[in-house]
Structures are given as C-alpha cells and as structure tokens.
Design a protein around this motif. Structure first.
Motif, short mmCIF file in Angstrom:
data_model
loop_
_atom_site.label_atom_id
_atom_site.label_comp_id
_atom_site.label_asym_id
_atom_site.label_seq_id
_atom_site.Cartn_x
_atom_site.Cartn_y
_atom_site.Cartn_z
N GLN A 5 0.92 1.71 -9.60
CA GLN A 5 2.40 1.90 -10.04
C GLN A 5 2.65 3.27 -10.05
O GLN A 5 3.67 3.63 -10.08
CB GLN A 5 2.63 0.92 -11.08
N ALA A 6 1.70 4.05 -10.78
CA ALA A 6 1.90 5.23 -11.03
C ALA A 6 2.07 6.29 -9.83
O ALA A 6 2.78 7.28 -9.73
CB ALA A 6 0.75 6.11 -11.93
N SER A 7 1.48 5.98 -8.73
CA SER A 7 1.74 6.61 -7.56
C SER A 7 2.50 5.99 -6.40
O SER A 7 2.97 6.49 -5.44
CB SER A 7 0.32 7.23 -6.90
N LEU A 8 2.65 4.63 -6.35
CA LEU A 8 3.40 3.69 -5.71
C LEU A 8 4.02 2.83 -6.23
O LEU A 8 3.65 1.87 -7.08
CB LEU A 8 2.29 2.84 -4.56
N PRO A 9 5.66 2.73 -6.42
CA PRO A 9 6.38 1.88 -7.10
C PRO A 9 6.05 0.42 -6.81
O PRO A 9 5.54 0.12 -5.52
CB PRO A 9 7.91 2.04 -6.70
N THR A 10 6.16 -0.57 -7.74
CA THR A 10 6.05 -2.06 -7.44
C THR A 10 6.69 -2.37 -6.20
O THR A 10 6.13 -3.05 -5.44
CB THR A 10 6.26 -2.83 -8.54
N GLY A 11 7.54 -2.17 -6.13
CA GLY A 11 8.70 -2.54 -4.89
C GLY A 11 8.26 -2.13 -3.68
O GLY A 11 7.94 -2.99 -2.69
N ASP A 12 7.48 -0.97 -3.60
CA ASP A 12 7.23 -0.45 -2.31
C ASP A 12 5.87 -1.25 -1.94
O ASP A 12 5.43 -1.79 -0.77
CB ASP A 12 6.79 1.16 -2.24
N LEU A 13 4.96 -1.53 -3.12
CA LEU A 13 3.67 -2.30 -2.80
C LEU A 13 3.78 -3.77 -2.35
O LEU A 13 3.41 -4.20 -1.58
CB LEU A 13 3.09 -2.38 -4.27
N VAL A 14 5.29 -4.35 -2.84
CA VAL A 14 5.48 -5.75 -2.55
C VAL A 14 5.79 -5.77 -0.97
O VAL A 14 5.71 -6.47 -0.07
CB VAL A 14 6.69 -6.27 -3.47
N ILE A 15 6.49 -4.72 -0.41
CA ILE A 15 7.06 -4.64 1.03
C ILE A 15 5.89 -4.25 1.70
O ILE A 15 5.56 -4.86 2.84
CB ILE A 15 7.80 -3.37 1.03
N LEU A 16 4.88 -3.75 1.18
CA LEU A 16 3.55 -3.42 2.15
C LEU A 16 2.99 -4.81 2.36
O LEU A 16 2.23 -5.03 3.31
CB LEU A 16 2.62 -2.31 1.51
N ILE A 17 2.58 -5.41 1.23
CA ILE A 17 1.98 -6.82 1.15
C ILE A 17 2.51 -7.72 2.13
O ILE A 17 1.89 -8.51 3.04
CB ILE A 17 1.60 -7.32 -0.27
N HIS A 18 3.79 -7.78 1.96
CA HIS A 18 4.63 -8.86 2.90
C HIS A 18 4.46 -8.50 4.33
O HIS A 18 4.43 -9.17 5.17
CB HIS A 18 6.13 -8.87 2.38
N ALA A 19 4.45 -7.04 4.61
CA ALA A 19 4.39 -6.50 5.89
C ALA A 19 2.61 -6.89 6.54
O ALA A 19 2.73 -7.51 7.79
CB ALA A 19 4.64 -5.00 5.86
N GLN A 20 2.02 -6.71 5.70
CA GLN A 20 0.60 -7.29 5.95
C GLN A 20 0.32 -8.72 6.46
O GLN A 20 -0.11 -8.95 7.40
CB GLN A 20 -0.33 -6.90 4.87
#
Length: 468
Positions: free
Chosen positions: A47-62
């Motif tokens: 979360q320090a380098s990648l906001p949680t929202g962006d991480l969620v987007i990437l996981i759903h895209a995967q």
C-alpha cells in the motif's frame, strides 16, 4: 447429465495430471493459497507504493484474463488432445456418440470449467486471504467479497471468449466487425465523456459497493455471451477439402539467411494453415492486452502516462513471449526423432519462427504509443518490449525446453520462472520511473537471454523428450 459432469471433471484432472505430473498439479492450489496468505502480511508495504484501489483493479483484471485464457484453451482442447495423445477426443466434442444434444454437452462443459477452475484458482486465493485476515486484522468480509467478485470476473472472461471463439468459428468477418464496433464504442465513450469504460466493470463496482442491481448486471454480463455462444456452438468438424499451394520451397528460400530455414518454414506454414496465426493473435494477444490496457489506464491518476506505457511495454513483452508456446503447443516432437536433427536444431527453428512473429507486438505497441500521445518515447518502449520478450523466452527455454506449457501448473518450474522474471521487472520498473529513456537499458537483457538459450539447448539436448 450428472454422470457426464463428473466424468468431465475426471477427464480434466487426468489431462492436467498426465501433462504436468500429479503431485506438481495437486500442489498448484496450495501455492496460490500460500501466495495469497503471505500477501496479506505484505499488504501494508504494498500500500505504501500502490494504493489498495489500484491493487484491486489489477487483481480483477488478472482474473478476467484468466477466464479468457481458460475459455480459449477449452475450445482448443480437442486439437491439443489429438496432437498430444493421438486419436483422442474430449467428451465435450463427442456429441455424435453421446445421447445428448450438443447444447446440453456444451452447457455441462461450461459448468465443469467454472467449478474446476474455481477450485483451482479462485477459491485458493480467497482462502489464503481469509486465513491471512485472521492474523493481520483485515476485515473478514473483504476475502468473502473478493471471492464473489473474482468469480464473476472469471466467468465474464470465460463466457466472453466462448462467444468470440464460436463466432470466429462461424464467421471471421463477423468477428472482426464485432471487434471494430466494440472498439469504436469504447473509444467514442472515452472521447465524449473523458472517462475510462473499464471503471464501469460490474464486478469491480460490486467490490466497492454491494448492490443487487450491480450483481444482476454482472450475472447478465456472463449469461448473455454464454447464451449466444450456446446458440452458435457446434462440435462438428467442418467437412470439405482445402487446397494449399506448396510454399515450402519458396518460404525456405526466403528464410535462407536464418538458421534451419526448412524447420522455420514448417512452423510458419503449420500456423497459417491451422488458422492459429489469426486465432492466437486475436484471443491470446490482442484481446487480452487491450483489456489490460483499459484496466491499467484506470491508474493514470496515480502513475504518469509515460510510466504507464513503459509498464505496459513490459507486460506486452511477457505476453509476446508466449508465442513460443503457440509454436510448441500443437507440434508432435516424436516426428523429429525420425530425422537426423537434434533438440538444439528444433529449438533454434522455434526461435527463428518466434522472431518472425515479433512483428505483431512491435506493430501493436507502436500503435498504443502513438494513440496514447507518447510517440516520443517509442524507441525505449520498443527496446523494452522486445528485450523482455526475448528474456522471458530464454527463461522458458532453459526451464522447459520444447514443452513451455508445463509452466502453467508445475509448481517448482513456476516458482523459478516468477523469481527470474519478477526480479528483472522490478529493476526495470524502478529505472523507468527515474527516467523513461532508461527503458533502453532493457537491451542489456539480451545478454543473459543469449546465455540462457545456450544453456537450455545444452540441457535439453541431453534429455529424452516426452512423447505424450
């Protein structure tokens, strides 16, 4: 019907356990659970380098892309069975010998794929997050929520590629027309509203705020392509004779400057005559990468467009490296043992064919660079794309030789693969943040790539090639 469903599940297990080894394949969901479990402890650092929202987007895209890959492989499965196991066929393609209609068999096939890959990929990820939440204080409802939305993302991707694949089987022109219309609508929406259509992806919206309307929209987005695919699906092999001119001599002559031109010519002819060049390019390259680009574009508020483009260049390179799998997936290597050629010769010919196919990612990433308004950085983008593609190719050759598909579910091979790729991408991901022109440093990857290819050739020349 219940009996057919159970037998299809057994068939899926036997195929994977035969191709990848029972133990390696059985440990795969355990690895996914472990990765998700450890990920919960690393979440504060991420979360320090990648906001949680962006991480969620990437996981759903995967997981959307996972659905695409599973659906595409399912429809290619009959050809894989024939090439790998002789005159064998999947139950899903046995409508003429089973007392069930093709549409019922196809429905059972989709249900089987959904449950099978839910157990294999989705449930282990959710279980790992749930176990980790008990130790890290992450609210329990997050793993439950993400389990639901990832399942929907997977099902939407799978049904989408089922529809596109069956439409492709019926009419290539109709498929291209549909893709052009869809692309025009997405582009028109972006131009008129200034917003990315991917932000309205129902499972993503459902994760952030549960709504029965959004849940219904997610279900409809899965059901409609599936029903359309059901109407278009036909397991019958098209009859008729196709005549092809003999291009072996002319193509070999054109490729004479390359090593093993005859073998390279054979690869090109096989891909073209089987339709794999068009089908694989659409379903394994263009569609996945375009979807990834739309989802990555949601991060443009956090990441500069230039950095986003160079990150996408690395992803394009990784996806482009799978073209080596295209060349090996349907080939029967037992045939080569009848000729006075070594494994080194065959791998060399595959690399030659792979190099020819790199025209596709070069054209694609060039178009993305120009459309995104970052054409000034085309040179480092191209350098990074091609360098990553050949580096990942070299890792695949060193680890798997002529059987790159074992990367998918062989836990030991996959861990080494991820380590070798992940470390390199982390380094270059940091460099391009400092200066986009540092993307040119990607050319350095060609040195270890050359070394790994040579090591791989020596290694697999000494190994007996699997004959399945």
């Amino acid at each position: 019907m219940a009996g057919l469903f159970i037998n299809m599940m057994k068939e899926e297990w036997r195929i994977h356990s035969t191709m990848f080894g029972s133990l390696n394949f059985a440990l795969f969901p355990v690895m996914i659970t472990a990765i998700a479990f450890m990920g919960t402890f690393l979440l504060p650092l991420i979360q320090a380098s990648l906001p949680t929202g962006d991480l969620v987007i990437l996981i759903h895209a995967q997981y959307l892309m996972l659905g695409f890959m599973v659906g595409a492989f399912g429809l290619m499965g009959n050809e894989v069975m024939n090439r790998r196991f002789g005159q064998a066929s999947l139950l899903a393609f046995s409508a003429r010998t089973l007392p069930l209609s093709p549409k019922k068999i196809f429905t059972i096939f989709v249900l089987k794929d959904t449950l099978y890959y839910f157990i294999l990929w989705i449930f282990p990820f959710g279980a790992g997050l749930l176990l980790g939440s008990l130790f890290t204080g992450v609210p329990v409802y997050y793993p439950v929520d993400i389990l639901i939305t990832l399942t929907l993302s997977f099902m939407i991707g799978m049904s989408g590629v089922f529809f596109l694949s069956t439409l492709y089987g019926r009419s290539v022109r109709a498929l291209f027309l549909l893709l052009i219309i869809a692309g025009s609508l997405f582009l028109g929406w972006f131009v008129l509203t200034g917003s990315n259509p991917a932000v309205f992806f129902p499972p993503l919206m459902l994760f952030y705020s549960f709504s029965w309307h959004v849940l219904l929209a997610s279900i409809i987005l899965f059901l409609v392509p599936f029903l359309l695919a059901l109407l278009l699906f036909s397991p019958d092999v098209q009859t008729g004779t196709k005549d092809y001119p003999n291009r072996m001599k002319s193509l070999t002559r054109r490729l004479s400057v390359l090593p093993n031109p005859a073998l390279a010519a054979k690869d090109v002819i096989d891909l073209w005559r089987s339709g794999s060049v068009v089908g694989q390019t659409i379903f394994s390259f263009f569609v996945p990468l375009i979807i990834i680009w739309f989802f990555l574009s949601l991060l443009d508020e956090y990441i500069l467009t230039t950095h986003l483009l160079l990150t996408f260049a690395m992803i394009t390179g990784i996806v482009a490296s799978t073209m080596y799998t295209w060349l090996c997936m349907f080939d029967s290597f037992s045939v080569y043992s009848l000729f006075p050629i070594s494994v080194r010769d065959v791998i060399s010919s595959k690399i030659t064919s792979f190099s020819i196919l790199q025209v596709i990612p070069i054209v694609f990433i060039s178009g993305i660079s120009i459309i995104s308004g970052e054409g000034a950085y085309l040179v480092p983008v191209l350098a990074l794309t091609i360098s990553v593609s050949y580096y990942v190719l070299s890792v695949s050759i060193w680890l798997t030789g002529l059987s790159p598909s074992v990367l998918v579910y062989n836990v030991r091979v996959m861990i080494v693969y991820f380590l070798l790729i992940g470390l390199v991408l982390s380094v270059f991901g940091s460099l391009i943040v400092i200066n986009p022109w540092f993307g040119l440093a990607g050319l350095v990857l060609l040195i270890p790539a050359y070394g790994l290819i040579r090591l791989g050739m020596k290694r697999w020349d000494r190994e007996e090639q699997s004959g399945y």
